[in-house]
Design a protein around this motif. Structure first.
Motif, PDB file in Angstrom:
ATOM      1  N   HIS A   1       0.869  -1.185   0.000  1.00  0.00           N
ATOM      2  CA  HIS A   1       0.000   0.000   0.000  1.00  0.00           C
ATOM      3  C   HIS A   1       0.894   1.220   0.000  1.00  0.00           C
ATOM      4  O   HIS A   1       1.842   1.310   0.788  1.00  0.00           O
ATOM      5  N   CYS A   2       0.651   2.159  -0.903  1.00  0.00           N
ATOM      6  CA  CYS A   2       1.490   3.357  -1.033  1.00  0.00           C
ATOM      7  C   CYS A   2       0.600   4.592  -1.090  1.00  0.00           C
ATOM      8  O   CYS A   2      -0.430   4.592  -1.774  1.00  0.00           O
ATOM      9  N   ASN A   3       0.975   5.641  -0.366  1.00  0.00           N
ATOM     10  CA  ASN A   3       0.196   6.877  -0.422  1.00  0.00           C
ATOM     11  C   ASN A   3       1.029   8.100  -0.081  1.00  0.00           C
ATOM     12  O   ASN A   3       1.960   8.049   0.737  1.00  0.00           O
ATOM     13  N   VAL A   4       0.712   9.205  -0.760  1.00  0.00           N
ATOM     14  CA  VAL A   4       1.300  10.507  -0.463  1.00  0.00           C
ATOM     15  C   VAL A   4       0.547  11.085   0.727  1.00  0.00           C
ATOM     16  O   VAL A   4      -0.690  11.066   0.751  1.00  0.00           O
TER      17      VAL A   4
ATOM     18  N   ASN B   1      -2.697   0.363  -4.235  1.00  0.00           N
ATOM     19  CA  ASN B   1      -2.587  -0.917  -3.537  1.00  0.00           C
ATOM     20  C   ASN B   1      -2.344  -2.003  -4.572  1.00  0.00           C
ATOM     21  O   ASN B   1      -2.622  -1.816  -5.754  1.00  0.00           O
ATOM     22  N   GLY B   2      -1.848  -3.140  -4.098  1.00  0.00           N
ATOM     23  CA  GLY B   2      -1.661  -4.240  -5.039  1.00  0.00           C
ATOM     24  C   GLY B   2      -0.758  -5.314  -4.482  1.00  0.00           C
ATOM     25  O   GLY B   2      -0.609  -5.444  -3.266  1.00  0.00           O
ATOM     26  N   THR B   3      -0.168  -6.067  -5.378  1.00  0.00           N
ATOM     27  CA  THR B   3       0.728  -7.155  -5.000  1.00  0.00           C
ATOM     28  C   THR B   3       2.121  -6.877  -5.556  1.00  0.00           C
ATOM     29  O   THR B   3       2.280  -6.116  -6.506  1.00  0.00           O
ATOM     30  N   TYR B   4       3.120  -7.504  -4.949  1.00  0.00           N
ATOM     31  CA  TYR B   4       4.494  -7.306  -5.414  1.00  0.00           C
ATOM     32  C   TYR B   4       5.243  -8.629  -5.464  1.00  0.00           C
ATOM     33  O   TYR B   4       4.889  -9.593  -4.788  1.00  0.00           O
TER      34      TYR B   4
ATOM     35  N   GLU C   1      16.026 -11.042  -7.525  1.00  0.00           N
ATOM     36  CA  GLU C   1      17.294 -10.630  -8.133  1.00  0.00           C
ATOM     37  C   GLU C   1      17.391  -9.113  -8.298  1.00  0.00           C
ATOM     38  O   GLU C   1      17.797  -8.609  -9.334  1.00  0.00           O
ATOM     39  N   GLY C   2      17.005  -8.402  -7.260  1.00  0.00           N
ATOM     40  CA  GLY C   2      17.141  -6.948  -7.272  1.00  0.00           C
ATOM     41  C   GLY C   2      16.082  -6.213  -8.069  1.00  0.00           C
ATOM     42  O   GLY C   2      16.194  -5.006  -8.277  1.00  0.00           O
ATOM     43  N   ILE C   3      15.055  -6.924  -8.533  1.00  0.00           N
ATOM     44  CA  ILE C   3      13.975  -6.301  -9.303  1.00  0.00           C
ATOM     45  C   ILE C   3      12.679  -6.410  -8.508  1.00  0.00           C
ATOM     46  O   ILE C   3      12.273  -7.503  -8.100  1.00  0.00           O
ATOM     47  N   LEU C   4      12.026  -5.274  -8.289  1.00  0.00           N
ATOM     48  CA  LEU C   4      10.750  -5.228  -7.583  1.00  0.00           C
ATOM     49  C   LEU C   4       9.653  -4.886  -8.587  1.00  0.00           C
ATOM     50  O   LEU C   4       9.716  -3.863  -9.272  1.00  0.00           O
ATOM     51  N   THR C   5       8.657  -5.746  -8.679  1.00  0.00           N
ATOM     52  CA  THR C   5       7.523  -5.510  -9.581  1.00  0.00           C
ATOM     53  C   THR C   5       6.274  -5.336  -8.738  1.00  0.00           C
ATOM     54  O   THR C   5       5.888  -6.249  -7.990  1.00  0.00           O
ATOM     55  N   ARG C   6       5.648  -4.168  -8.866  1.00  0.00           N
ATOM     56  CA  ARG C   6       4.414  -3.890  -8.123  1.00  0.00           C
ATOM     57  C   ARG C   6       3.242  -3.850  -9.093  1.00  0.00           C
ATOM     58  O   ARG C   6       3.224  -3.045 -10.014  1.00  0.00           O
ATOM     59  N   GLN C   7       2.278  -4.711  -8.862  1.00  0.00           N
ATOM     60  CA  GLN C   7       1.067  -4.783  -9.684  1.00  0.00           C
ATOM     61  C   GLN C   7      -0.047  -4.042  -8.954  1.00  0.00           C
ATOM     62  O   GLN C   7      -0.444  -4.413  -7.857  1.00  0.00           O
ATOM     63  N   PHE C   8      -0.544  -2.976  -9.572  1.00  0.00           N
ATOM     64  CA  PHE C   8      -1.548  -2.138  -8.928  1.00  0.00           C
ATOM     65  C   PHE C   8      -2.958  -2.676  -9.166  1.00  0.00           C
ATOM     66  O   PHE C   8      -3.298  -3.123 -10.264  1.00  0.00           O
ATOM     67  N   ASP C   9      -3.781  -2.599  -8.113  1.00  0.00           N
ATOM     68  CA  ASP C   9      -5.210  -2.889  -8.237  1.00  0.00           C
ATOM     69  C   ASP C   9      -5.906  -1.588  -8.602  1.00  0.00           C
ATOM     70  O   ASP C   9      -6.451  -0.889  -7.749  1.00  0.00           O
TER      71      ASP C   9
END
Length: 244
Positions: free
Chosen positions: A98-101, A180-183, A187-195
């Motif tokens: 979950h990410c928010n300003v 919000n979403g899943t991640y 190997e140093g790569i972060l993928t965030r899939q947003f809902d």
């Protein structure tokens, strides 16, 4: 004698093996801990350069004003907006986020930017008045009184109403960072899939975790949420509270 030497060698080998095993366990634990991103992280998005550039561009259109971008930068310092990013690991190297300003942080940054701009504006106004042969007082309080008398509002209010937008709007930043979403982390790569309204919006970033710090940088060519603009910073450092 030979028996004593053998025992000594076996003891040394056993000690070496024990130390090596303990070290490998430590590395394994450390690696596992670094891959687990669980917890609340905070980042400060630096808005200083953008605010100074916007103010500088606006002032260039005013006749008789001579100011450099570096001079404005001296007034505008440490203008940041806080972003919270929370990870909850649900399986190895993956989970939810979950990410928010923070709106209150945005408001405080915006206010600080205009107060710094007002200080520079008052100084420049005083210089213009002296160049025009004005014989009255031109200190900061006197100029503020003149602005209030002329425009019916303070310098800060005048610049907010009639001046440039020093920061991107809160809605613009929220469209870039909120979600919000899943991640998945590998190997140093972060993928965030947003809902996001059922769409396939995703953000791919390189990441490095160093203890209580997490460094994220966007990879070129990644697909982002609608409204994302490369005008804003794509590299930021997040810090985790000591209690985490």
């Amino acid at each position: 004698m030979r028996r004593t030497v053998k025992n000594t060698i076996y003891t040394l080998l056993l000690l070496t093996l024990s130390v090596s095993t303990a070290f490998l366990i430590y590395l394994r634990f450390l690696e596992s801990k670094d891959k687990d991103l669980s917890g609340e992280w905070t980042a400060d998005l630096n808005m200083t350069e953008q605010a100074a550039a916007k103010a500088f561009s606006w002032l260039q259109d005013i006749e008789g004003v001579s100011v450099t971008l570096e001079e404005l930068g001296g007034y505008m310092q440490d203008l940041t907006v806080q972003v919270n990013l929370t990870f909850e690991q649900t399986a190895r190297s993956e989970g939810t986020f979950h990410c928010n300003v923070l709106p209150e942080s945005y408001d405080a940054c915006n206010q600080a930017a205009y107060e710094a701009f007002a200080a520079a504006f008052r100084k420049l106004t005083a210089e213009r008045l002296r160049m025009a042969g004005y014989g009255g007082d031109t200190d900061e309080e006197a100029v503020e009184a003149l602005v209030l008398e002329t425009f019916g509002m303070s310098t800060v209010s005048y610049l907010m109403s009639c001046g440039p937008a020093l920061l991107p709007s809160l809605e613009e930043l929220q469209s870039q960072y909120d979600g919000n979403g899943t991640y998945k982390a590998a190997e140093g790569i972060l993928t965030r899939q947003f809902d996001a309204d059922g769409s396939d919006a995703a953000k791919t970033e390189c990441y490095i975790r160093k203890g209580s710090s997490l460094i994220l940088s966007e990879e070129a060519g990644s697909v982002t949420q609608a409204g994302f603009s490369d005008h804003y910073p794509v590299l930021y450092i997040l810090n985790q509270p000591q209690s985490q």
